[in-house]
Design an enzyme around this catalytic site. Structure first.
Site, PDB file in Angstrom:
ATOM      1  CG  HIS A  96      -1.655   1.271   1.440  1.00 57.78           C
ATOM      2  ND1 HIS A  96      -2.436   1.824   0.445  1.00 57.78           N
ATOM      3  CD2 HIS A  96      -1.784   2.097   2.509  1.00 57.78           C
ATOM      4  CE1 HIS A  96      -3.011   2.922   0.895  1.00 57.78           C
ATOM      5  NE2 HIS A  96      -2.626   3.119   2.146  1.00 57.78           N
ATOM      6  CG  HIS A  98      -0.899   7.413   0.876  1.00 57.88           C
ATOM      7  ND1 HIS A  98      -1.926   8.170   1.376  1.00 57.88           N
ATOM      8  CD2 HIS A  98      -1.016   6.215   1.472  1.00 57.88           C
ATOM      9  CE1 HIS A  98      -2.618   7.442   2.238  1.00 57.88           C
ATOM     10  NE2 HIS A  98      -2.082   6.264   2.301  1.00 57.88           N
ATOM     11  CG  ASP A 121       3.598  -5.102 -22.222  1.00 57.37           C
ATOM     12  OD1 ASP A 121       4.570  -4.373 -22.502  1.00 57.37           O
ATOM     13  OD2 ASP A 121       3.033  -5.847 -23.044  1.00 57.37           O
ATOM     14  CG  HIS A 170      -7.179   5.064   1.176  1.00 57.95           C
ATOM     15  ND1 HIS A 170      -7.361   3.910   1.901  1.00 57.95           N
ATOM     16  CD2 HIS A 170      -5.979   5.561   1.588  1.00 57.95           C
ATOM     17  CE1 HIS A 170      -6.321   3.731   2.702  1.00 57.95           C
ATOM     18  NE2 HIS A 170      -5.474   4.708   2.531  1.00 57.95           N
ATOM     19  CE1 TYR A 228       0.493 -10.842  -9.598  1.00 56.09           C
ATOM     20  CE2 TYR A 228      -1.645 -11.849  -9.881  1.00 56.09           C
ATOM     21  CZ  TYR A 228      -0.666 -11.353  -9.065  1.00 56.09           C
ATOM     22  OH  TYR A 228      -0.828 -11.397  -7.695  1.00 56.09           O
TER      23      TYR A 228
END
Ligand SMILES: O=C(CO)[C@@H](O)[C@H](O)COP(=O)(O)O
Length: 232
Positions: A96, A98, A121, A170, A228
Site C-alpha cells: 500500500h 500514497h 503488458d 484513499h 501475472y
C-alpha cells in the site's frame, strides 16, 4: 531467536525498496508477505519512518490480526492486508502506498483507463477504482471494510488480471506472489498512472487502446492462465 527471520528480512527489504523508489514519504505506506504454511503475515510496523526501520521491527500477526511476534504495533492497514490474504489464496504479498499519480486518480475516483501497451503488458485493461465507502461501512471497521471494497471491485474479474487497484478517496493497493512482486507492481502502477494522466492532459478526447492490442500485449506476457508476471 525468531522463527520468522527470513520472512521478516524479505518484508523489510520490500519496504525499503518502496523508499528507494520514492513511492513513499515519511511513514506513508506499508508492505506485507504471508507465510501460508505457518499461518502468519509479516508487516511493516505502524508509524515507523523508513530511514530508521530495521528487520527486527517487522511485526508478525496471524490472519485474525493478532500479534504473534514483535514489540511494535502492526501497520494500521493490517486488516486490509489480511482481508485480501484470506480472500485470495493466489496472492503472497501486498503493498500500500500514497504514490502521487496513483493517489490522484484514486482521489478523483476514476479507474485508470488503458491508453497504451505499457499498461496492457501488466494489466488486462483498466486499473479498477474501488467504490467510495458507504456510510455504514465507514462506521464499521474501516480497514476491514477497505479490504471488502477492494474484493468487491474484483467480483467479476480475477486479481491476476490486475495486480493493482486504486481505492476511491484513499490510495493504491497492489499485490503479487510475494512482497517483492507487490512492490514491483506498485512501481509499475505509479509509472502507468503518470503516463495515463499525461496522455489525458495532452489529448482529453483520447480513447481506450483497442481490445485487440490489449489482448496481444497482456496475453503475450501473461497468457490466459499465467500467474501475472511470474518471474518474467
Ligand atoms: O493510508 C494510510 C493513512 O491514510 C496509512 O497507510 C499510512 O500511510 C501508513 O500507516 P501505518 O502503516 O504507518 O500505520
Amino acid at each position: 531467536m525468531s522463527q520468522y527471520l527470513e520472512l521478516k528480512r524479505e518484508v523489510y527489504e520490500a519496504n525499503m525498496e518502496l523508499d528507494k523508489r520514492k513511492l513513499v514519504t515519511y511513514t506513508f505506506g506499508n508492505v506485507s508477505q504471508i507465510d501460508r504454511k505457518a499461518g502468519v503475515v509479516a508487516i511493516k510496523p505502524s508509524g515507523v519512518a523508513y530511514e530508521v526501520l530495521k528487520p527486527e521491527d517487522i511485526v508478525i500477526v496471524d490472519l485474525e490480526n493478532q500479534r504473534v511476534e514483535g514489540k511494535l504495533n502492526p501497520s494500521s492497514d493490517t486488516k486490509t492486508h489480511t482481508y485480501l490474504y484470506r480472500t485470495w489464496s493466489e496472492i503472497g504479498g501486498v503493498t500500500h502506498t500514497h504514490s502521487t499519480y496513483a493517489t490522484a486518480w484514486a482521489q478523483a475516483q476514476i479507474a485508470i483507463p488503458c491508453y497504451g501497451t505499457t499498461q496492457a503488458d501488466y494489466v488486462y485493461g483498466e486499473i479498477p477504482c474501488a467504490a467510495v465507502m458507504s456510510d455504514e461501512r465507514i462506521n464499521g471497521d474501516y480497514e476491514e471494510e477497505t479490504g471488502a471494497q477492494i474484493v468487491e471491485c474484483f467480483a467479476d474479474r480475477s486479481p491476476l488480471e490486475s495486480p493493482m487497484v486504486i481505492v476511491a478517496g484513499h490510495a493504491p493497493f497492489t499485490w503479487g506472489k510475494d512482497a517483492a512482486k507487490s512492490v514491483y507492481h506498485a512501481v509499475l502502477l505509479e509509472e502507468i498512472a503518470k503516463m495515463a494522466y499525461l496522455t489525458k492532459t495532452l489529448t482529453p478526447s483520447i480513447g481506450d487502446l483497442k481490445q485487440g492490442l490489449v489482448d496481444k500485449h497482456y496475453l503475450r506476457k501473461n497468457g490466459k492462465d499465467a500467474y501475472y508476471g511470474q518471474g518474467k
